[in-house]
Scaffold this active site. Sequence first.
Site, PDB file in Angstrom:
ATOM      1  N   LYS A 172      37.774 -46.813  -1.497  1.00  0.00           N
ATOM      2  CA  LYS A 172      38.198 -47.051  -0.107  1.00  0.00           C
ATOM      3  C   LYS A 172      38.559 -45.719   0.578  1.00  0.00           C
ATOM      4  O   LYS A 172      38.262 -45.513   1.754  1.00  0.00           O
ATOM      5  CB  LYS A 172      39.395 -48.005  -0.103  1.00  0.00           C
ATOM      6  CG  LYS A 172      40.086 -48.158   1.227  1.00  0.00           C
ATOM      7  CD  LYS A 172      39.279 -48.943   2.256  1.00  0.00           C
ATOM      8  CE  LYS A 172      39.933 -48.842   3.620  1.00  0.00           C
ATOM      9  NZ  LYS A 172      39.464 -49.772   4.586  1.00  0.00           N
ATOM     10  N   LYS A 240      47.742 -43.225   7.578  1.00  0.00           N
ATOM     11  CA  LYS A 240      48.269 -43.541   6.246  1.00  0.00           C
ATOM     12  C   LYS A 240      47.179 -43.320   5.193  1.00  0.00           C
ATOM     13  O   LYS A 240      47.396 -42.693   4.161  1.00  0.00           O
ATOM     14  CB  LYS A 240      48.749 -45.000   6.266  1.00  0.00           C
ATOM     15  CG  LYS A 240      49.202 -45.549   4.958  1.00  0.00           C
ATOM     16  CD  LYS A 240      48.472 -46.731   4.417  1.00  0.00           C
ATOM     17  CE  LYS A 240      47.704 -47.657   5.245  1.00  0.00           C
ATOM     18  NZ  LYS A 240      46.850 -48.585   4.503  1.00  0.00           N
TER      19      LYS A 240
HETATM   20  P1  NAP Z   1      48.989 -55.241  10.293  1.00  0.00           P
HETATM   21  O1  NAP Z   1      48.319 -56.067  11.319  1.00  0.00           O
HETATM   22  O2  NAP Z   1      49.906 -54.145  10.722  1.00  0.00           O
HETATM   23  O3  NAP Z   1      49.782 -56.251   9.315  1.00  0.00           O
HETATM   24  C1  NAP Z   1      50.582 -55.777   8.280  1.00  0.00           C
HETATM   25  C2  NAP Z   1      51.148 -56.963   7.538  1.00  0.00           C
HETATM   26  O4  NAP Z   1      51.957 -56.489   6.446  1.00  0.00           O
HETATM   27  C3  NAP Z   1      52.066 -57.851   8.382  1.00  0.00           C
HETATM   28  O5  NAP Z   1      51.890 -59.179   7.987  1.00  0.00           O
HETATM   29  C4  NAP Z   1      53.463 -57.336   7.987  1.00  0.00           C
HETATM   30  O6  NAP Z   1      54.483 -58.310   8.163  1.00  0.00           O
HETATM   31  C5  NAP Z   1      53.252 -57.065   6.518  1.00  0.00           C
HETATM   32  N1  NAP Z   1      54.210 -56.114   5.974  1.00  0.00           N
HETATM   33  C6  NAP Z   1      54.272 -54.783   6.215  1.00  0.00           C
HETATM   34  N2  NAP Z   1      55.279 -54.212   5.520  1.00  0.00           N
HETATM   35  C7  NAP Z   1      55.847 -55.208   4.806  1.00  0.00           C
HETATM   36  C8  NAP Z   1      56.934 -55.256   3.884  1.00  0.00           C
HETATM   37  N3  NAP Z   1      57.610 -54.149   3.544  1.00  0.00           N
HETATM   38  N4  NAP Z   1      57.256 -56.448   3.349  1.00  0.00           N
HETATM   39  C9  NAP Z   1      56.567 -57.579   3.678  1.00  0.00           C
HETATM   40  N5  NAP Z   1      55.532 -57.596   4.539  1.00  0.00           N
HETATM   41  C10 NAP Z   1      55.180 -56.420   5.096  1.00  0.00           C
HETATM   42  O7  NAP Z   1      47.943 -54.548   9.307  1.00  0.00           O
HETATM   43  P2  NAP Z   1      46.415 -54.973   9.007  1.00  0.00           P
HETATM   44  O8  NAP Z   1      45.546 -54.316  10.019  1.00  0.00           O
HETATM   45  O9  NAP Z   1      46.334 -56.425   8.759  1.00  0.00           O
HETATM   46  O10 NAP Z   1      46.194 -54.148   7.644  1.00  0.00           O
HETATM   47  C11 NAP Z   1      46.659 -54.595   6.387  1.00  0.00           C
HETATM   48  C12 NAP Z   1      46.080 -53.675   5.313  1.00  0.00           C
HETATM   49  O11 NAP Z   1      44.651 -53.736   5.365  1.00  0.00           O
HETATM   50  C13 NAP Z   1      46.474 -52.207   5.460  1.00  0.00           C
HETATM   51  O12 NAP Z   1      46.659 -51.616   4.208  1.00  0.00           O
HETATM   52  C14 NAP Z   1      45.249 -51.606   6.158  1.00  0.00           C
HETATM   53  O13 NAP Z   1      45.116 -50.222   5.892  1.00  0.00           O
HETATM   54  C15 NAP Z   1      44.134 -52.424   5.555  1.00  0.00           C
HETATM   55  N6  NAP Z   1      42.910 -52.538   6.368  1.00  0.00           N
HETATM   56  C16 NAP Z   1      42.979 -52.852   7.699  1.00  0.00           C
HETATM   57  C17 NAP Z   1      41.803 -52.943   8.442  1.00  0.00           C
HETATM   58  C18 NAP Z   1      41.800 -53.258   9.923  1.00  0.00           C
HETATM   59  O14 NAP Z   1      40.731 -53.092  10.561  1.00  0.00           O
HETATM   60  N7  NAP Z   1      42.896 -53.717  10.506  1.00  0.00           N
HETATM   61  C19 NAP Z   1      40.557 -52.724   7.825  1.00  0.00           C
HETATM   62  C20 NAP Z   1      40.523 -52.446   6.474  1.00  0.00           C
HETATM   63  C21 NAP Z   1      41.710 -52.357   5.759  1.00  0.00           C
HETATM   64  P3  NAP Z   1      55.170 -58.547   9.627  1.00  0.00           P
HETATM   65  O15 NAP Z   1      54.270 -59.523  10.334  1.00  0.00           O
HETATM   66  O16 NAP Z   1      56.499 -59.113   9.311  1.00  0.00           O
HETATM   67  O17 NAP Z   1      55.235 -57.199  10.298  1.00  0.00           O
END
Ligand code: NAP
Length: 299
Positions: A172, A240
Amino acid sequence: MEKKVGLIGLGIMGIPMARNLMKAGFEVTVYNRTAAKAERLAAEGAKTAKTPREVAEKNPVIITMVSDTPDVESVILGENGVIEGLHPDAVVIDMSTISPRATRQIAQRLAEKKAHMLDAPVSGGEGGAIAGTLSIMVGGAADIFTRCLPILQAMGKNIIHVGDHGMGQTTKLMNQILVAGNLNAVCEALVFAQKQGLDLEKAIEAVKGGAAGSWQLSNLGPKIIKRDFQPGFMVDLLQKDLRLVMEGSELNKIPLPATTLVHQWFTSLEATGDGKYGTQALVKAVEKLSNIEVKQKNA
Ligand code: NAP
């Protein structure tokens, strides 16, 4: 085959992934730190849990999809974490993007509880998560990969077992080097095109099917020229990932000059308070050098 799956983390990616698991016939239990998001999915048929521990108590397979390395450590190893509720032979599939080194340490802690881990980070963005077409790069034991493949197939299309624990995350990070360099090229190309008076929509259309075509150009190019900076994938999250790339570069003595430069461009977006925008906001840093704004004429 396992029919019960738990999913922890209902962000941009986690919500559509949970929906696709339900669509494929899995009984899904969700947990989210902000409970309101879990309630939304409960209305669509998901079961909810009050803690990550409860998710593990109720499911043989637990997926985590949270932000960063400390967040994965917290929901798996912390108080009321997954590790406290695991059944023997359970599998934790971490689909977040986090440190390969921390992944190996978490896998070791889970092995002490007779449970297994796969690191299965994804690529394909919010659109891929909604369509169930994510690319998934998986590290861990081959037999556990085979056991979990039907679950991964509910969320993705190109699903490759790349090696042992941590290798999915390393793949990744390779992916993110490609994303960063490619997006930078898209932004520079659009600034070049704008300054020379090209019709940006037509210019993108003209090149996207040729040798210069890419996901970044086809998906983010049109957003850039409409000045749509809403996040599919946030600048803060790519930063990150690039910090993890920099850590790997430093530890293993692998110079990555171009990636380092793009990482710095994104740092300038963080400095100007643009970290919550989508990664396409990179154009804001690049266009400043030419003192122009990239924008489709009629946008
Ligand atoms: P996001 O929308 O910011 O959501 C993050 C999620 O993690 C939320 O549900 C948040 O809860 C939860 N969270 C964060 N810190 C936490 C903690 N300490 N304890 C419990 N829950 C926690 O992020 P996302 O875009 O879905 O991305 C998630 C992962 O996938 C990341 O590692 C990112 O790098 C990866 N990713 C993202 C994409 C993309 O296009 N978005 C693509 C590939 C990979 P709350 O709702 O309470 O804040």
